[in-house]
Design an enzyme around this catalytic site. Structure first.
Site, PDB file in Angstrom:
ATOM      1  N   PRO A 178      57.776  -7.790 -51.501  1.00 20.20           N
ATOM      2  CA  PRO A 178      59.224  -7.678 -51.849  1.00 20.20           C
ATOM      3  C   PRO A 178      59.970  -7.633 -50.617  1.00 20.20           C
ATOM      4  O   PRO A 178      60.061  -6.465 -49.962  1.00 20.20           O
ATOM      5  CB  PRO A 178      59.616  -6.424 -52.755  1.00 20.20           C
ATOM      6  N   ASP A 183      58.981  -4.738 -45.877  1.00 18.87           N
ATOM      7  CA  ASP A 183      58.279  -4.722 -47.174  1.00 18.87           C
ATOM      8  C   ASP A 183      58.898  -3.548 -48.128  1.00 18.87           C
ATOM      9  O   ASP A 183      58.847  -2.485 -47.614  1.00 18.87           O
ATOM     10  CB  ASP A 183      56.787  -4.427 -46.985  1.00 18.87           C
ATOM     11  N   HIS A 184      59.720  -3.722 -48.847  1.00 19.50           N
ATOM     12  CA  HIS A 184      60.501  -2.914 -49.766  1.00 19.50           C
ATOM     13  C   HIS A 184      59.674  -1.817 -50.396  1.00 19.50           C
ATOM     14  O   HIS A 184      60.171  -0.931 -51.082  1.00 19.50           O
ATOM     15  CB  HIS A 184      61.652  -3.474 -50.531  1.00 19.50           C
ATOM     16  N   ARG A 185      58.470  -2.171 -50.665  1.00 23.95           N
ATOM     17  CA  ARG A 185      57.543  -1.112 -51.480  1.00 23.95           C
ATOM     18  C   ARG A 185      57.255  -0.032 -50.521  1.00 23.95           C
ATOM     19  O   ARG A 185      56.863   1.273 -50.896  1.00 23.95           O
ATOM     20  CB  ARG A 185      56.147  -2.017 -51.803  1.00 23.95           C
ATOM     21  N   VAL A 221      59.137   0.535 -47.054  1.00 23.84           N
ATOM     22  CA  VAL A 221      60.353   0.711 -46.248  1.00 23.84           C
ATOM     23  C   VAL A 221      61.564   0.587 -47.263  1.00 23.84           C
ATOM     24  O   VAL A 221      61.968  -0.173 -47.764  1.00 23.84           O
ATOM     25  CB  VAL A 221      60.436  -0.034 -45.123  1.00 23.84           C
TER      26      VAL A 221
END
Ligand code: CAO
Length: 466
Positions: A262, A438-440, A442
């Site tokens: 994501p 990577d929004h998982r 950061v």
């Protein structure tokens, strides 16, 4: 006169396919001149000659899989032959001029192949034939023949019952692909091969598995709707070219990252007016040192400091997302645009190198990337990536995270802009930056802090020393 054999050197521990022969029998070669081009899943690389002389035998063919130690070519050099020279004096190649010989070679090959093939276990032979075994033989000619025969045998359709599936006869594939197909239980003959002579490549197998999974996915589920094939020639003249393996691998990596990660991208501009003044002042010194100081070494240095202060950006997910691996080292990849496709060599220990060392390494690695001389090991182990389009142009772009890394910095072209200082507009050199992450792993806060910190560092490069 002596005959020397050139073998595949350490190519990073994995097999690679011969995609191009750069020499033929009768060619004169220099030390370090490329003999063949190998392409693995990670890189394409030239295998250089270790001696100067005349090529008397090319021991590989396009499409063969080679590993470290496999014989590549035999070269007649001007020097004395070491060891068993007397045994080789009887060989036709050593006695007569080498150039007229090549026409006869294919027949010799196939004769030997049919003699030796039946006892061989096709899947394992090429890896079992490193040059270390072949070299000590007093008469080197038979060894390469055997290797070639074995490699051909490995590539050729198996004999009935060899892998328990008679229907796979007539299907060409290398040993690694056969092994993988067996592990997945994939009937090879059902996989459309896109390699030379319809040979099934690893990517074909991957595609087959993907397609099968997609077609099995329930309607309305996660399967991607297929893009229909279009006959573009119906609308005008077209030219169809086959994509390089590197190109297709890059596409597969991008796709995998795009689907799995994501992405969030944040933007900011760094005021690099003073940094640019300093860089221009250093141009003379850079020339004296035989190097070039572009903005990239400063960016590498700033990212190294930023990663140290924001360790989440220097981490990777592991165990399917259960763990987060924090890296205590700082290796940064740089995207390099080459005629063969996009490659990302990794600069190691950026945090411990000076700007001059980084400048040298940028030039060295990007040069070798363009000459296809990087080894797979030089493209592994990255913690973070910088993709700089500063020399090309543009005001911004959203880079795709090079997973399993969790961050990538996109750099666009610096321009002088009017910046309001509270009283008046001042001409400042502004560098557009885009951080994708990577929004998982950061979150917006981490990303924002990292990017703002980079902007601060580049705005006042003295802070890189702190
Ligand atoms: N703004 C303005 N000028 C810039 C700049 C920037 N952000 N970045 C570089 N420049 C200038 C350099 O200073 C140099 O000019 P001078 O000689 O006057 O100093 C000139 O552009 C050429 O730089 P370079 O390309 O030789 O060197 P580099 O260190 O900037 O970049 C490399 C090296 C390998 C990263 C680059 O050549 C490259 O391949 N970039 C493409 C990366 C890419 O394809 N990314 C996309 C990946 S996703 O599809």
């Amino acid at each position: 006169m002596a005959i020397e054999q050139v073998d595949v050197p350490d190519i990073g521990g994995e097999g690679a396919e011969v995609i191009e022969l750069l020499v033929a029998v009768g060619d004169t070669v220099e030390v370090d001149q490329g003999l063949i081009v190998l392409e693995s899943d990670k890189a394409s690389m030239e295998i250089p000659s270790t001696v100067a002389g005349t090529v008397v035998e090319v021991l590989v063919a396009e499409g063969e899989e080679l590993a470290e130690g496999a014989p590549v070519a035999r070269i007649e050099t001007a020097g004395e032959e070491a060891g068993a020279a007397s045994g080789e004096a009887a060989e036709p190649e050593a006695d007569s001029a080498p150039a007229p010989e090549p026409v006869k070679e294919p027949e010799k090959k196939s004769e030997k192949k049919s003699e030796k093939e039946p006892e061989k276990e096709p899947e394992k032979e090429p890896e079992k034939k490193p040059a270390k075994e072949a070299k000590p033989r007093p008469a080197p000619a038979p060894a390469p023949e055997k290797v070639r025969a074995a490699a051909k045998a490995a590539e050729a359709p198996p004999s009935p019952g060899a892998d328990g599936d008679d229907a796979d006869q007539g299907t060409y594939a290398g040993p690694a692909v056969r092994k993988l197909a067996r592990e997945f239980g994939v009937p090879l003959h059902r996989v459309g091969g896109t390699g030379p002579q319809g040979r099934v490549l690893k990517e074909d197998l991957h595609q087959y598995v993907r397609d099968t999974l997609d077609s099995d996915a329930p309607a309305g589920g996660g399967a991607l709707p297929a893009v229909p094939e279009v006959d573009f020639a119906k609308f005008g003249e077209v030219e169809v070219t086959e994509r390089s393996k590197l190109d297709k691998l890059t596409a597969a990596n991008m796709h995998r990252s795009w689907l799995n990660v994501p992405h969030v991208t944040q933007f900011d501009d760094a005021d690099i007016t003073e940094m640019e003044e300093f860089r221009q002042e250093m141009k003379g010194e850079a020339e004296k040192r035989g190097t070039k100081l572009t903005p990239l070494p400063f960016l590498l240095k700033a990212c190294a400091v930023g990663l140290r202060e924001n360790p989440r950006l220097n981490s990777s997910l592991a165990r399917g997302g259960e763990d987060l691996v924090y890296k205590k080292y700082c290796h940064i990849g740089m995207a390099v645009d080459t005629p063969a496709g996009l490659v990302v060599p990794v600069i190691r220990d950026v945090d411990r190198k000076t700007l001059w060392e980084l400048a040298d390494e940028v030039i060295e690695l990007s040069g070798r990337a363009r000459e296809r001389k990087l080894t797979p090991a030089e493209m592994q182990g990255g913690c973070f990536t910088i993709s700089s389009l500063g020399n090309i142009g543009g005001t911004g772009f959203t880079p795709i995270v090079n997973t399993p890394e969790v961050g990538i910095l996109g750099v666009s072209r610096a321009v002088v802009k009017p910046v309001w200082d509270g009283e008046a507009f001042q001409p400042r050199t502004m560098l557009p930056l885009a951080l994708s992450y990577d929004h998982r792993v950061v979150n917006g806060g981490d990303g924002g802090r990292f990017l703002s910190f980079l902007v601060e560092l580049l705005g006042d490069i003295r802070r890189l020393l702190l």
